[in-house]
Motif scaffolding. Structure first.
Motif, PDB file in Angstrom:
ATOM      1  N   PRO A   1       1.047  -1.157   0.481  1.00  0.00           N
ATOM      2  CA  PRO A   1       0.169   0.037  -0.286  1.00  0.00           C
ATOM      3  C   PRO A   1       0.629   1.328  -0.046  1.00  0.00           C
ATOM      4  CG  PRO A   1      -1.108  -1.906   1.769  1.00  0.00           C
ATOM      5  CD  PRO A   1       0.440  -2.160   1.301  1.00  0.00           C
TER       6      PRO A   1
ATOM      7  N   TRP B   1       6.639   0.001 -12.053  1.00  0.00           N
ATOM      8  CA  TRP B   1       6.908  -0.906 -10.527  1.00  0.00           C
ATOM      9  C   TRP B   1       8.257  -2.065 -10.934  1.00  0.00           C
ATOM     10  CZ3 TRP B   1       4.590  -2.116  -7.815  1.00  0.00           C
ATOM     11  CH2 TRP B   1       3.713  -3.166  -6.646  1.00  0.00           C
TER      12      TRP B   1
ATOM     13  N   THR C   1       7.507   8.494  -9.483  1.00  0.00           N
ATOM     14  CA  THR C   1       6.613   8.918 -10.013  1.00  0.00           C
ATOM     15  C   THR C   1       6.313  10.163 -11.616  1.00  0.00           C
ATOM     16  OG1 THR C   1       5.016   7.105  -8.176  1.00  0.00           O
ATOM     17  CG2 THR C   1       4.150   9.024 -10.219  1.00  0.00           C
TER      18      THR C   1
ATOM     19  N   THR D   1      -2.918   6.789 -14.290  1.00  0.00           N
ATOM     20  CA  THR D   1      -2.249   6.381 -13.388  1.00  0.00           C
ATOM     21  C   THR D   1      -1.663   4.516 -13.233  1.00  0.00           C
ATOM     22  OG1 THR D   1      -3.397   8.079 -12.411  1.00  0.00           O
ATOM     23  CG2 THR D   1      -2.443   6.879 -10.496  1.00  0.00           C
ATOM     24  N   TYR D   2      -2.329   4.400 -13.412  1.00  0.00           N
ATOM     25  CA  TYR D   2      -2.110   2.434 -12.996  1.00  0.00           C
ATOM     26  C   TYR D   2      -2.114   1.775 -14.036  1.00  0.00           C
ATOM     27  CZ  TYR D   2      -5.201   3.661  -9.142  1.00  0.00           C
ATOM     28  OH  TYR D   2      -5.703   3.988  -7.907  1.00  0.00           O
TER      29      TYR D   2
ATOM     30  N   VAL E   1       3.217   1.597  -1.794  1.00  0.00           N
ATOM     31  CA  VAL E   1       4.064   1.648  -3.182  1.00  0.00           C
ATOM     32  C   VAL E   1       2.739   2.769  -3.874  1.00  0.00           C
ATOM     33  CG1 VAL E   1       4.199   1.581  -5.187  1.00  0.00           C
ATOM     34  CG2 VAL E   1       5.012   0.205  -2.958  1.00  0.00           C
ATOM     35  N   LEU E   2       1.391   2.366  -3.097  1.00  0.00           N
ATOM     36  CA  LEU E   2       0.175   2.712  -3.706  1.00  0.00           C
ATOM     37  C   LEU E   2       0.758   4.685  -3.428  1.00  0.00           C
ATOM     38  CD1 LEU E   2      -1.975   0.009  -4.162  1.00  0.00           C
ATOM     39  CD2 LEU E   2      -0.842   1.158  -5.815  1.00  0.00           C
TER      40      LEU E   2
ATOM     41  N   ALA F   1       8.687   5.656  -4.341  1.00  0.00           N
ATOM     42  CA  ALA F   1       7.814   5.828  -5.111  1.00  0.00           C
ATOM     43  C   ALA F   1       7.233   7.115  -5.776  1.00  0.00           C
ATOM     44  CB  ALA F   1       6.142   5.059  -4.414  1.00  0.00           C
TER      45      ALA F   1
ATOM     46  N   LEU G   1       1.739   3.645 -13.145  1.00  0.00           N
ATOM     47  CA  LEU G   1       2.451   2.647 -12.280  1.00  0.00           C
ATOM     48  C   LEU G   1       3.210   1.659 -12.757  1.00  0.00           C
ATOM     49  CD1 LEU G   1       2.042   1.451  -9.615  1.00  0.00           C
ATOM     50  CD2 LEU G   1       0.009   0.277 -10.623  1.00  0.00           C
TER      51      LEU G   1
ATOM     52  N   LEU H   1       2.703   6.623  -5.222  1.00  0.00           N
ATOM     53  CA  LEU H   1       2.425   6.851  -6.614  1.00  0.00           C
ATOM     54  C   LEU H   1       0.503   7.772  -6.972  1.00  0.00           C
ATOM     55  CD1 LEU H   1       1.835   5.677  -9.483  1.00  0.00           C
ATOM     56  CD2 LEU H   1       0.440   4.107  -9.080  1.00  0.00           C
ATOM     57  N   HIS H   2      -0.219   7.706  -5.651  1.00  0.00           N
ATOM     58  CA  HIS H   2      -0.908   8.901  -6.029  1.00  0.00           C
ATOM     59  C   HIS H   2      -0.045   9.981  -5.292  1.00  0.00           C
ATOM     60  CE1 HIS H   2      -2.961   5.073  -5.861  1.00  0.00           C
ATOM     61  NE2 HIS H   2      -3.955   5.978  -6.771  1.00  0.00           N
TER      62      HIS H   2
END
Lengths: 285, 357
Positions: free
Chosen positions: A108, A207, A176, A198-199, A110-111, A172, A203, A114-115
């Motif tokens: 999480p 990754w 990004t 984004t994904y 990492v996410l 991350a 991502l 990213l956001h």
């Protein structure tokens, strides 16, 4: 032939010898000093001999953990059962479980990074705090962690997460940010929405590098895990080491440390292989 | 490469010279913060130790450690004398083959170590519950002795020990309300008892004289042919009893010394006195001698060595507690005669008692 030459091309044998040289020096000097100490004091426990260590390691892997009732037919049990009842196996399982849980909790992070990198509102909300949090030495906050998470499994896992997650988040985030703006613009012109960019564009790209950064943080994860187990626990590899240190059980500690090193190496190797298989297009800079 | 070789050879030279340092009559004494050992730091700071060292023609360096590292340093032969309990003297240096001699029996814990509980639990209610303690130390010894004295030995199997580092034990126990039992020592005990709803149900005053605090010296140091090791021991004993006499003085004279001792160990006079109240310090050499020569010491050491053996503290290879034998001042030996590793030597206390130092 000069050693300090950028274009030097050592032969395969030379490379092989050179790369093992320090190992050989380390091993030889250890046993040399150890032998000396044992001649002087046959009961020396600080630097056990190879025989003592292999004996201790065999005990750790084949004998049931000390506090368990020994089964009456212990001798007739198969090797597998013996290993599964052993101290080493139980400690490894306990530590491994904590390790896996904390690794899972790092994803999480990492996410979040990213956001933070993609959406300015999320970024401005978290960035300053995470930057600050990253500089906090988690170990010095233990008493507060105890209040928040007790002293059981949760506290150990949280110690790792608190210690390592900020680094991963920031990594991350930076990765990004490093994705060229042109790609995002291009994505929009091709009709992608905010989330698919984004994904599916960003991502996907970051990754493999994120995996790398997690891989490089394995040691930090392990350090925090060890610290947690040494502070308060009932099982685990570091628990055993802490306990054995109390009476200089170096004959078991040294094999344990090597075992941990081997496990870490295998995980590291596994992650590298996985990264290569999953992202064959990725070339490490 | 050259550098590596150089540093390697430097390393070996260094380790070689450490072993051969016997020619210079210079010694190192290690201590860790504890009510009965804090005086050593003051002894060095105040110049008292130097006075005695000069008298006997030796140089003594005093070094503060954390407890466990001080034991490691003593076993690794990096220091010559060290403050430790009777149990650790047996299961650390002695069990590791480092022949060790106790030259001063300084005090015994008379309430310093305690079993603390929440919800007014009794000892009989503890089995099945989790107990926070530093495993395989005097804390565990105290707890199991308490259980034994209450005929609960059979229940010990159901106790779940949680090995907890002493530096975090107080914080962990106080902040986690779900923990019911902790076993530890002062000053942690005083700190924890300030928490709400926590009571003391057993302490070392119920097993007086079993947790002894010693000053030990490596026997090979004492036996140095030039006699410097014995002079070193005499200097320590001389300085120690001069200081304890000062400490025992009633009124402001004694307080002055006590507050100075508290100060060098970052403590306050009030706190130090509170700890002294639960410590049976042998202020005079004759009182220490009486304990050292008593049959009680033999009974204590018998309990301690059985505890160490059954908990694997004497090493995995040790097949019987007799393999790490103990010699008492009267020549009696517990264990195999040829494997004496821990010796209680009363001669330095005797010299002090006779005023011959």
């Amino acid at each position: 032939m000069s050693i300090l030459q950028i274009h030097a091309q050592p032969s395969r044998t030379t490379v092989w010898i050179l790369s093992w040289f320090l190992f050989a020096i380390g091993v030889v000097s250890y046993f040399w000093v150890s032998r000396g100490r044992h001649i002087e004091n046959p009961d020396d426990r600080v630097m056990p001999t190879l025989r003592q260590m292999s004996q201790a390691f065999a005990d750790a892997t084949l004998k049931p953990a000390e506090d368990d009732e020994v089964a009456a037919n212990a001798d007739r049990e198969s090797l597998v059962t013996k290993v599964r009842q052993s101290m080493l196996w139980k400690d490894t399982l306990a530590t491994g479980r904590r390790f896996l849980i904390s690794m899972a909790l790092l994803f999480p992070a990492v996410l979040l990074g990213l956001h933070m990198g993609m959406f300015p509102y999320v970024g401005s909300f978290f960035l300053r705090f995470v930057l600050f949090f990253d500089k906090i030495v988690a170990l010095s906050l233990l008493p507060i962690l105890f209040i928040a998470f007790g002293i059981d499994e949760l506290a150990k896992v949280m110690l790792i997460v608190v210690g390592v997650a900020p680094t991963i988040i920031l990594d991350a985030f930076n990765l990004t940010r490093g994705v060229p703006k042109e790609q995002i613009v291009k994505g929009f012109t091709l009709g992608a929405g905010d989330f698919s960019i984004t994904y599916r564009i960003v991502l996907k790209q970051i990754w493999p590098r994120v995996l790398n950064s997690i891989r490089l943080n394995l040691k930090a994860v392990m350090l925090f895990l060890f610290a947690g187990e040494m502070i308060a626990s009932q099982d685990g590899l570091a628990y055993r080491i802490a306990l054995l240190r109390r009476h200089m059980g170096m004959d078991t500690i040294i094999p344990y440390v090597l075992w941990v090193a081997l496990l870490l190496f295998l995980i590291d190797f596994g992650m590298r292989t996985m990264n290569r298989k999953l992202h064959p297009w990725f070339q490490e800079a | 490469m050259r550098k590596l070789l150089l540093s390697l050879s430097a390393f070996f030279l260094l380790s070689g010279s450490l072993g051969a340092a016997g020619s210079a009559p210079s010694f190192t004494l290690g201590w860790s913060v504890y009510v009965g050992w804090d005086p050593y730091q003051y002894m060095a700071k105040s110049g008292l130790l130097k006075k005695w060292a000069d008298k006997y023609g030796v140089a003594i360096k005093v070094q503060r450690f954390d407890y466990a590292p001080s034991l490691d340093a003593f076993v690794a032969k990096n220091i010559d004398a060290c403050a430790m309990t009777n149990m650790e003297a047996l299961d650390m240096p002695a069990a590791a083959g480092v022949d060790t001699t106790s030259i001063i029996v300084g005090d015994y814990s008379n309430g310093n170590d305690a079993v603390l509980v929440r919800h007014n639990l009794t000892l009989a209610q503890i089995p099945g519950k989790r107990v926070l303690l530093v495993e395989k130390t005097v804390s565990q010894y105290l707890f199991e002795r308490g259980m034994a004295l209450n005929n609960l030995t059979g229940e010990l199997k159901r106790v779940k020990y949680v090995n907890t580092s002493d530096s975090d034990l107080a914080g962990a126990f106080l902040s986690d309300q779900s923990q019911d039992v902790a076993v530890t020592w002062k000053p942690l005990v005083s700190q924890i008892l300030k928490g709400k709803g926590i009571t003391k149900i057993f302490d070392s005053s119920k097993i007086p004289g079993e947790i002894l605090d010693l000053m030990v010296v490596r026997t090979e140091v004492l036996n140095r042919p030039d006699g410097s090791g014995q002079r070193f021991a005499k200097a320590i004993a001389g300085a120690w009893y001069e200081l304890t006499t000062q400490m025992a003085k009633p009124g402001p004279d004694g307080d002055k010394v006590l507050s100075a001792i508290a100060e060098v160990s970052e403590d306050t006079l009030a706190s130090y006195k509170e700890q002294l109240a639960t410590t049976h310090l042998f202020y005079t050499a004759p009182s220490a001698l009486e304990m050292t020569k008593s049959d009680q010491l033999k009974k204590t050491m018998e309990l301690v060595r059985q505890f160490c053996f059954t908990h694997g503290l004497l090493g995995d290879k040790t097949t019987s507690p007799d393999d790490v034998a103990i010699r008492f001042p009267d020549g009696a030996i517990q264990g195999k005669k040829e494997r004496v590793r821990l010796r209680f030597d009363a001669s330095y206390m005797e010299l002090a008692a006779a005023g011959k130092l």
